[in-house]
Scaffold this motif. Sequence first.
Motif, PDB file in Angstrom:
ATOM      1  N   ILE A 233       0.840  -1.201   0.000  1.00 15.67           N
ATOM      2  CA  ILE A 233       0.000   0.000   0.000  1.00 15.67           C
ATOM      3  C   ILE A 233       0.876   1.251   0.000  1.00 15.67           C
ATOM      4  O   ILE A 233       0.585   2.230  -0.702  1.00 15.67           O
ATOM      5  CB  ILE A 233      -0.946  -0.004   1.226  1.00 15.67           C
ATOM      6  CG1 ILE A 233      -2.026  -1.074   1.056  1.00 15.67           C
ATOM      7  CG2 ILE A 233      -1.595   1.360   1.436  1.00 15.67           C
ATOM      8  CD1 ILE A 233      -2.769  -1.395   2.341  1.00 15.67           C
ATOM      9  N   GLN A 234       1.943   1.224   0.791  1.00 16.81           N
ATOM     10  CA  GLN A 234       2.869   2.356   0.808  1.00 16.81           C
ATOM     11  C   GLN A 234       3.440   2.616  -0.585  1.00 16.81           C
ATOM     12  O   GLN A 234       3.547   3.776  -1.010  1.00 16.81           O
ATOM     13  CB  GLN A 234       4.015   2.082   1.786  1.00 16.81           C
ATOM     14  CG  GLN A 234       3.640   2.252   3.249  1.00 16.81           C
ATOM     15  CD  GLN A 234       4.841   2.112   4.150  1.00 16.81           C
ATOM     16  OE1 GLN A 234       5.774   1.341   3.879  1.00 16.81           O
ATOM     17  NE2 GLN A 234       4.850   2.844   5.246  1.00 16.81           N
ATOM     18  N   TYR A 235       3.796   1.560  -1.298  1.00 17.03           N
ATOM     19  CA  TYR A 235       4.375   1.723  -2.637  1.00 17.03           C
ATOM     20  C   TYR A 235       3.338   2.322  -3.588  1.00 17.03           C
ATOM     21  O   TYR A 235       3.636   3.244  -4.357  1.00 17.03           O
ATOM     22  CB  TYR A 235       4.871   0.375  -3.164  1.00 17.03           C
ATOM     23  CG  TYR A 235       5.508   0.471  -4.539  1.00 17.03           C
ATOM     24  CD1 TYR A 235       6.706   1.148  -4.717  1.00 17.03           C
ATOM     25  CD2 TYR A 235       4.897  -0.104  -5.656  1.00 17.03           C
ATOM     26  CE1 TYR A 235       7.286   1.254  -5.975  1.00 17.03           C
ATOM     27  CE2 TYR A 235       5.477  -0.008  -6.906  1.00 17.03           C
ATOM     28  CZ  TYR A 235       6.666   0.673  -7.060  1.00 17.03           C
ATOM     29  OH  TYR A 235       7.231   0.782  -8.310  1.00 17.03           O
ATOM     30  N   HIS A 236       2.105   1.795  -3.535  1.00 17.58           N
ATOM     31  CA  HIS A 236       1.028   2.353  -4.364  1.00 17.58           C
ATOM     32  C   HIS A 236       0.825   3.839  -4.052  1.00 17.58           C
ATOM     33  O   HIS A 236       0.609   4.649  -4.961  1.00 17.58           O
ATOM     34  CB  HIS A 236      -0.280   1.596  -4.104  1.00 17.58           C
ATOM     35  CG  HIS A 236      -0.407   0.306  -4.847  1.00 17.58           C
ATOM     36  ND1 HIS A 236      -0.667   0.244  -6.197  1.00 17.58           N
ATOM     37  CD2 HIS A 236      -0.325  -0.982  -4.428  1.00 17.58           C
ATOM     38  CE1 HIS A 236      -0.739  -1.013  -6.581  1.00 17.58           C
ATOM     39  NE2 HIS A 236      -0.539  -1.784  -5.525  1.00 17.58           N
ATOM     40  N   ASN A 283       8.994   2.758   7.204  1.00 18.12           N
ATOM     41  CA  ASN A 283       9.429   3.329   5.935  1.00 18.12           C
ATOM     42  C   ASN A 283       9.478   4.851   6.015  1.00 18.12           C
ATOM     43  O   ASN A 283       8.588   5.552   5.540  1.00 18.12           O
ATOM     44  CB  ASN A 283       8.484   2.882   4.807  1.00 18.12           C
ATOM     45  CG  ASN A 283       9.101   3.143   3.438  1.00 18.12           C
ATOM     46  OD1 ASN A 283      10.079   3.859   3.301  1.00 18.12           O
ATOM     47  ND2 ASN A 283       8.512   2.556   2.414  1.00 18.12           N
ATOM     48  N   GLU A 284      10.549   5.386   6.589  1.00 16.77           N
ATOM     49  CA  GLU A 284      10.661   6.822   6.807  1.00 16.77           C
ATOM     50  C   GLU A 284      10.599   7.621   5.499  1.00 16.77           C
ATOM     51  O   GLU A 284      10.108   8.752   5.487  1.00 16.77           O
ATOM     52  CB  GLU A 284      11.964   7.137   7.549  1.00 16.77           C
ATOM     53  CG  GLU A 284      11.959   6.727   9.006  1.00 16.77           C
ATOM     54  CD  GLU A 284      10.838   7.378   9.804  1.00 16.77           C
ATOM     55  OE1 GLU A 284      10.441   8.510   9.470  1.00 16.77           O
ATOM     56  OE2 GLU A 284      10.334   6.752  10.739  1.00 16.77           O
ATOM     57  N   SER A 285      11.100   7.060   4.407  1.00 20.84           N
ATOM     58  CA  SER A 285      11.041   7.775   3.129  1.00 20.84           C
ATOM     59  C   SER A 285       9.595   8.026   2.709  1.00 20.84           C
ATOM     60  O   SER A 285       9.272   9.061   2.112  1.00 20.84           O
ATOM     61  CB  SER A 285      11.777   6.997   2.029  1.00 20.84           C
ATOM     62  OG  SER A 285      11.197   5.715   1.854  1.00 20.84           O
ATOM     63  N   PHE A 286       8.706   7.086   3.050  1.00 26.61           N
ATOM     64  CA  PHE A 286       7.296   7.246   2.744  1.00 26.61           C
ATOM     65  C   PHE A 286       6.703   8.414   3.528  1.00 26.61           C
ATOM     66  O   PHE A 286       6.029   9.293   2.968  1.00 26.61           O
ATOM     67  CB  PHE A 286       6.544   5.953   3.078  1.00 26.61           C
ATOM     68  CG  PHE A 286       5.045   6.075   3.070  1.00 26.61           C
ATOM     69  CD1 PHE A 286       4.345   6.222   1.887  1.00 26.61           C
ATOM     70  CD2 PHE A 286       4.334   6.054   4.265  1.00 26.61           C
ATOM     71  CE1 PHE A 286       2.964   6.334   1.881  1.00 26.61           C
ATOM     72  CE2 PHE A 286       2.947   6.173   4.270  1.00 26.61           C
ATOM     73  CZ  PHE A 286       2.267   6.312   3.072  1.00 26.61           C
ATOM     74  N   TRP A 287       6.985   8.454   4.837  1.00 28.80           N
ATOM     75  CA  TRP A 287       6.423   9.519   5.675  1.00 28.80           C
ATOM     76  C   TRP A 287       7.055  10.866   5.347  1.00 28.80           C
ATOM     77  O   TRP A 287       6.393  11.914   5.473  1.00 28.80           O
ATOM     78  CB  TRP A 287       6.594   9.172   7.146  1.00 28.80           C
ATOM     79  CG  TRP A 287       5.763   7.993   7.546  1.00 28.80           C
ATOM     80  CD1 TRP A 287       6.199   6.746   7.889  1.00 28.80           C
ATOM     81  CD2 TRP A 287       4.329   7.940   7.605  1.00 28.80           C
ATOM     82  NE1 TRP A 287       5.135   5.924   8.154  1.00 28.80           N
ATOM     83  CE2 TRP A 287       3.978   6.622   7.994  1.00 28.80           C
ATOM     84  CE3 TRP A 287       3.322   8.865   7.364  1.00 28.80           C
ATOM     85  CZ2 TRP A 287       2.659   6.228   8.154  1.00 28.80           C
ATOM     86  CZ3 TRP A 287       2.003   8.473   7.515  1.00 28.80           C
ATOM     87  CH2 TRP A 287       1.680   7.169   7.909  1.00 28.80           C
ATOM     88  N   GLU A 288       8.304  10.872   4.934  1.00 35.09           N
ATOM     89  CA  GLU A 288       8.941  12.125   4.504  1.00 35.09           C
ATOM     90  C   GLU A 288       8.252  12.683   3.263  1.00 35.09           C
ATOM     91  O   GLU A 288       8.047  13.898   3.144  1.00 35.09           O
ATOM     92  CB  GLU A 288      10.427  11.887   4.220  1.00 35.09           C
ATOM     93  CG  GLU A 288      11.268  11.712   5.480  1.00 35.09           C
ATOM     94  CD  GLU A 288      12.690  11.265   5.169  1.00 35.09           C
ATOM     95  OE1 GLU A 288      13.043  11.222   3.961  1.00 35.09           O
ATOM     96  OE2 GLU A 288      13.441  10.976   6.106  1.00 35.09           O
TER      97      GLU A 288
END
Length: 350
Positions: A233-236, A283-288
């Motif tokens: 879901i994060q990737y989507h 996944n910190e890159s996602f939240w950033e």
Amino acid sequence: MGQSKKLKNLQSICKDKAKIIKATFSITNRTTSSIQIAILRATTRSAQSPPHDHHVSTLLSLGNTTRHSASACISAILHRLHHHHQPNVYVALKALLTLHYMITRGSFSLKEQPLLQPMSTMGFESLNLSRFMDNTDMQSREFAVWAQWYASFLESNLCTSTVLGCFLSSSKMEIEKKKEKLKFSLYMDLFKEIEALVSIIEEICKAPNSLNCQTNDIVYEVMRLVGEDYRIIQYHMMIRLTELSERLHNLKTNELTGLTRCLERLAGCKGRLTELFMNRKRNESFWELVSEVISKLMRLKKYGEMKSVTRKMIEYASESTELNKQLSATSRYFGLLPYGENNYWLTLTR
């Protein structure tokens, strides 16, 4: 209490064995009976552990052969989920786990079954366990709450897949193809997809707190599969936010506001998700990226509001100038002149 529970487990084992024997000697359809036997073995009443891998593999091999076998497989799982005289929470959880395996690891023919589509006769109503309860003991009641939530999550999984136009668990190649198509998607389509992804993340956050997944094998397996879905879901979400961030300057104020609220809901889930997955899938890159897009939206909204105020001030000044011109013309026409310190208006005749 302990002796009555042992007696119930023994009765459950006997019931399962009786059903397996009945399916074994069924002469209606060998493929269907094989599927029923595989499901009965994967969703036993007594054991508190998830379905064994070899039972799941057997079921997948049977369901992946033809559309007919795929349909029989999904139908049998849903029948096992709902049709039993005395609700058994372990059967329910194992049936849901088995269905989750079918969604994530099954073939295209398995995933495309009408019972997994929203427009079918039963649609996602087949996963409605809102009234499910097993009152055998305290632990059974706690597991029943997990079954209710897990069914709701799987329903949300299928709904989100319908909005995205592909299953969450699609292969990386399929997701990359979808990524290329996103460049030509309208803003409203992208927004609907992002909103659907935020909704399923919010559903994950509703996971019960009653049982420790580290000490319960079946709950641990549920959260492992949900965690894998969350990673996808994060990737989507990331590929859609990346695409949309390049179009933010073209959005209207109401569109900026709607997207900001949606992403603020997502940001509010971070703490609960970190707690659920013990920092493994944060996944910190996602939240950033989420934080970056929200900041950009806020700046654009502020700039848009300032621009709107400036435009209104210019319009007001223009209207005032026009009004002054009209008053001046009117005063000349009627012969009105200001007179005295208090600017009393007097006519020339007076």
